[in-house]
Write a protein that holds these residues in place. Structure first.
Motif, PDB file in Angstrom:
ATOM      1  N   THR A  61      61.434  41.956  47.562  1.00 14.32           N
ATOM      2  CA  THR A  61      60.212  42.571  47.054  1.00 14.32           C
ATOM      3  C   THR A  61      59.937  42.154  45.625  1.00 14.32           C
ATOM      4  N   VAL A  62      60.985  41.929  44.829  1.00 13.95           N
ATOM      5  CA  VAL A  62      60.786  41.397  43.478  1.00 13.95           C
ATOM      6  C   VAL A  62      60.014  40.087  43.553  1.00 13.95           C
ATOM      7  N   GLU A  63      60.432  39.211  44.455  1.00 13.40           N
ATOM      8  CA  GLU A  63      59.765  37.914  44.596  1.00 13.40           C
ATOM      9  C   GLU A  63      58.356  38.086  45.150  1.00 13.40           C
ATOM     10  N   ALA A  64      58.175  39.022  46.083  1.00  7.07           N
ATOM     11  CA  ALA A  64      56.845  39.249  46.655  1.00  7.07           C
ATOM     12  C   ALA A  64      55.861  39.745  45.601  1.00  7.07           C
ATOM     13  N   ASN A  65      56.347  40.580  44.682  1.00 10.58           N
ATOM     14  CA  ASN A  65      55.469  41.082  43.622  1.00 10.58           C
ATOM     15  C   ASN A  65      54.868  39.950  42.814  1.00 10.58           C
ATOM     16  N   ARG A  66      55.691  38.990  42.446  1.00  6.66           N
ATOM     17  CA  ARG A  66      55.183  37.880  41.649  1.00  6.66           C
ATOM     18  C   ARG A  66      54.276  36.970  42.480  1.00  6.66           C
ATOM     19  N   ALA A  67      54.676  36.699  43.728  1.00  9.50           N
ATOM     20  CA  ALA A  67      53.895  35.787  44.559  1.00  9.50           C
ATOM     21  C   ALA A  67      52.505  36.339  44.852  1.00  9.50           C
ATOM     22  N   ALA A  68      52.392  37.669  44.920  1.00 12.45           N
ATOM     23  CA  ALA A  68      51.100  38.268  45.269  1.00 12.45           C
ATOM     24  C   ALA A  68      50.015  37.926  44.251  1.00 12.45           C
ATOM     25  N   PHE A  69      50.382  37.797  42.992  1.00 10.98           N
ATOM     26  CA  PHE A  69      49.372  37.483  41.973  1.00 10.98           C
ATOM     27  C   PHE A  69      48.818  36.077  42.154  1.00 10.98           C
ATOM     28  N   ASP A  70      49.639  35.181  42.699  1.00  6.51           N
ATOM     29  CA  ASP A  70      49.169  33.814  42.915  1.00  6.51           C
ATOM     30  C   ASP A  70      48.189  33.714  44.077  1.00  6.51           C
ATOM     31  N   SER A  71      48.016  34.803  44.824  1.00  4.95           N
ATOM     32  CA  SER A  71      47.102  34.801  45.961  1.00  4.95           C
ATOM     33  C   SER A  71      45.657  35.087  45.562  1.00  4.95           C
ATOM     34  N   LEU A 309      46.874  53.996  38.610  1.00  9.31           N
ATOM     35  CA  LEU A 309      47.618  53.079  37.755  1.00  9.31           C
ATOM     36  C   LEU A 309      48.369  52.104  38.660  1.00  9.31           C
ATOM     37  N   PHE A 310      48.846  51.022  38.068  1.00 10.33           N
ATOM     38  CA  PHE A 310      49.508  49.972  38.846  1.00 10.33           C
ATOM     39  C   PHE A 310      50.689  49.438  38.064  1.00 10.33           C
ATOM     40  N   ASP A 311      51.803  49.150  38.774  1.00  9.34           N
ATOM     41  CA  ASP A 311      52.875  48.369  38.167  1.00  9.34           C
ATOM     42  C   ASP A 311      53.548  47.511  39.231  1.00  9.34           C
ATOM     43  N   SER A 312      54.442  46.664  38.755  1.00 15.95           N
ATOM     44  CA  SER A 312      55.300  45.791  39.571  1.00 15.95           C
ATOM     45  C   SER A 312      54.813  44.349  39.558  1.00 15.95           C
ATOM     46  N   GLY A 313      55.478  43.548  38.728  1.00 15.99           N
ATOM     47  CA  GLY A 313      55.274  42.110  38.740  1.00 15.99           C
ATOM     48  C   GLY A 313      54.403  41.539  37.649  1.00 15.99           C
ATOM     49  N   ILE A 314      53.816  42.370  36.793  1.00 14.85           N
ATOM     50  CA  ILE A 314      52.902  41.853  35.779  1.00 14.85           C
ATOM     51  C   ILE A 314      53.661  41.067  34.707  1.00 14.85           C
ATOM     52  N   ARG A 315      53.161  39.871  34.420  1.00 12.60           N
ATOM     53  CA  ARG A 315      53.757  39.027  33.386  1.00 12.60           C
ATOM     54  C   ARG A 315      52.721  38.455  32.421  1.00 12.60           C
ATOM     55  N   SER A 316      51.430  38.718  32.636  1.00 11.00           N
ATOM     56  CA  SER A 316      50.409  38.098  31.795  1.00 11.00           C
ATOM     57  C   SER A 316      49.141  38.937  31.812  1.00 11.00           C
ATOM     58  N   GLY A 317      48.242  38.615  30.873  1.00 11.91           N
ATOM     59  CA  GLY A 317      46.935  39.244  30.861  1.00 11.91           C
ATOM     60  C   GLY A 317      46.122  38.872  32.085  1.00 11.91           C
ATOM     61  N   LEU A 318      46.331  37.682  32.616  1.00 13.64           N
ATOM     62  CA  LEU A 318      45.656  37.273  33.854  1.00 13.64           C
ATOM     63  C   LEU A 318      46.084  38.179  35.008  1.00 13.64           C
ATOM     64  N   ASP A 319      47.374  38.486  35.083  1.00 20.07           N
ATOM     65  CA  ASP A 319      47.862  39.420  36.113  1.00 20.07           C
ATOM     66  C   ASP A 319      47.184  40.780  35.956  1.00 20.07           C
ATOM     67  N   ILE A 320      47.049  41.239  34.712  1.00 16.06           N
ATOM     68  CA  ILE A 320      46.402  42.532  34.472  1.00 16.06           C
ATOM     69  C   ILE A 320      44.964  42.490  34.969  1.00 16.06           C
ATOM     70  N   LEU A 356      49.631  40.520  25.554  1.00 17.82           N
ATOM     71  CA  LEU A 356      49.025  40.855  26.841  1.00 17.82           C
ATOM     72  C   LEU A 356      47.566  41.251  26.672  1.00 17.82           C
ATOM     73  N   GLN A 357      47.274  42.024  25.623  1.00 17.57           N
ATOM     74  CA  GLN A 357      45.890  42.436  25.388  1.00 17.57           C
ATOM     75  C   GLN A 357      45.008  41.213  25.123  1.00 17.57           C
ATOM     76  N   GLU A 358      45.490  40.312  24.287  1.00 11.23           N
ATOM     77  CA  GLU A 358      44.678  39.136  23.963  1.00 11.23           C
ATOM     78  C   GLU A 358      44.533  38.215  25.173  1.00 11.23           C
ATOM     79  N   GLU A 359      45.595  38.091  25.979  1.00 10.61           N
ATOM     80  CA  GLU A 359      45.493  37.294  27.203  1.00 10.61           C
ATOM     81  C   GLU A 359      44.462  37.901  28.152  1.00 10.61           C
ATOM     82  N   LEU A 360      44.452  39.237  28.257  1.00 12.34           N
ATOM     83  CA  LEU A 360      43.447  39.912  29.074  1.00 12.34           C
ATOM     84  C   LEU A 360      42.046  39.658  28.525  1.00 12.34           C
ATOM     85  N   GLU A 361      41.898  39.772  27.202  1.00 12.47           N
ATOM     86  CA  GLU A 361      40.584  39.588  26.597  1.00 12.47           C
ATOM     87  C   GLU A 361      40.070  38.160  26.775  1.00 12.47           C
ATOM     88  N   VAL A 362      40.957  37.174  26.704  1.00 13.26           N
ATOM     89  CA  VAL A 362      40.556  35.790  26.968  1.00 13.26           C
ATOM     90  C   VAL A 362      40.012  35.666  28.390  1.00 13.26           C
TER      91      VAL A 362
END
Length: 397
Positions: A61-71, A309-320, A356-362
């Motif tokens: 599930t750790v791996e699935a969390n990250r892979a889901a964002f690439d979808s 709210l949401f968690d699990s797998g976020i690593r970037s502002g793009l993910d957010i 993360l905030q600046e990545e989201l704002e970009v």
């Protein structure tokens, strides 16, 4: 995150010593928020890093969390005026300058000697909501005194109602503004990654909030009983316990660990303030769907106005951005919080949040979104892996 399997044992070795002590400045190698994940391996003991980075079982599930964002991909838009844009949100009646909260992460002394106290300082500096864990390595009163505001308290039901009430009353007295009840972690299986690293909680890293609680009574199972059903799960909370808890406080109660739309609707009907779509960062059921997979179905089930709210797998502002587009009102950051804490204490956590905030704002600027409320399903495109019925976009009854 709850503690590891109590059966783990270890012998002291270099795997329990960090290669480098926390810095008092931001390392030059940090170019984006996710860089803290790579750099943390220098600043955390290898066994501790294995425990924090791992989930449960085989980490499926750790791996699935990250892979889901690439979808999912984000549509860039043209000629939008974003000169007056901002990322402000209102969560639980509190206005925040961005939709980024600090998730409840236990035993933060694994990352830094001052653990949650440093995290609280970072939260206060950026006016970020910090959710303090029942299993924090400093008491909830000490964390409150360190300055985190707004602050919420994450509650694990204790074996007795007296123990649960003690934590609740202390949180009320220390000025916590909401209670977040975690319900998906009554039982955990340690990750193979942690087992293979011979991890065990260091002696100075304890659940400080439970220091004065009596040790839970251990009842022997009788012949024919299951160690799981009649053993570990004997005191696991039920709907009755949640309903009881809601009669004991005027604070808003959020529920963390929701993955099924039917559970989300049942919680909504019982009057909880909001829910956290979360699989505990892959630390509960190994093989559970990625949190991002189920987010659209849960949003559809509870309607547009119910707080998620949401968690699990976020690593970037793009993910957010993607999590917001698929239905979240805000997100919570877990592992990145620990990684940044290990590298540079409060300064690292604050810097990570700012990145993360600046990545989201970009991302917002390029997608032509002036406010967070404009980030919706129309701003993202499902890739081939995210077509209905595939791993990218789970459809539930």
């Amino acid at each position: 995150m709850p503690g590891p399997c109590p059966a783990l044992t270890f012998t002291m070795s270099e795997s329990f010593l960090p290669l480098q002590q926390p810095m008092d400045s931001i390392p030059a190698e940090i170019r984006c928020a996710q860089d803290y994940e790579l750099l943390a391996q220098r600043f955390m003991a290898p066994a501790s890093y294995a425990y924090v980075a791992g989930g449960s079982g085989r980490d499926a599930t750790v791996e699935a969390n990250r892979a889901a964002f690439d979808s999912w991909a984000v549509y860039p838009r043209l000629l939008r005026d974003v000169s007056g844009a901002h990322a402000r949100v209102t969560i639980g009646g509190q206005e925040l300058s961005h939709p980024i909260m600090l998730a409840p992460v236990a035993f933060q002394k694994l990352a830094h000697p001052r653990g949650e106290l440093e995290t609280a300082r970072a939260a206060a500096a950026l006016q970020t909501c910090m959710v303090s864990s029942t299993l924090a390595s400093y008491t909830l009163e000490e964390i409150a005194a360190a300055g985190a505001f707004p602050r919420w308290f994450q509650l694990y039901f204790q074996p007795t109602r007296e123990g649960t009430l003690d934590l609740l009353r202390r949180a009320e007295g220390a000025g916590y503004g909401a209670i977040m009840v975690t319900l998906d972690a009554s039982i955990q299986v340690a990750s193979l990654r942690a087992l293979r690293a011979n991890f065990q909680m260091p002696p100075d890293c304890i659940a400080a909030n439970l220091r004065d609680h009596a040790a839970p009574e251990v009842k022997e199972t009788v012949a024919g009983d299951s160690r799981i059903f009649q053993g570990v799960m004997r005191t696991a909370p039920t709907w009755r316990d949640l309903e009881w808890l809601m009669t004991q406080t005027a604070l808003p109660i959020w529920v963390k660990g929701v993955l099924h739309p039917q559970d989300a609707c049942a919680l909504q009907s019982r009057g909880v303030a909001g829910i956290v779509v979360s699989n505990h960062g892959g630390r509960s059921l190994d093989g559970a769907p990625a949190s991002l997979q189920v987010l659209p179905a849960i949003r559809a089930a509870v309607g547009e106005d119910f707080p998620l709210l949401f968690d699990s797998g976020i690593r970037s502002g793009l993910d957010i951005f993607k999590a917001l587009a698929l239905g979240a009102n805000a997100v919570m950051i877990g592992r990145l919080q620990m990684y940044a804490l290990s590298v540079a204490g409060a300064l690292g956590v604050a810097h990570m949040i700012r990145l993360l905030q600046e990545e989201l704002e970009v991302c917002m600027a390029q997608a032509g979104c002036v406010t967070v409320t404009e980030i919706d399903r129309a701003t993202v495109a499902a890739t081939a892996a995210a077509k209905p019925g595939s791993a990218g976009n789970l459809e539930l009854p």
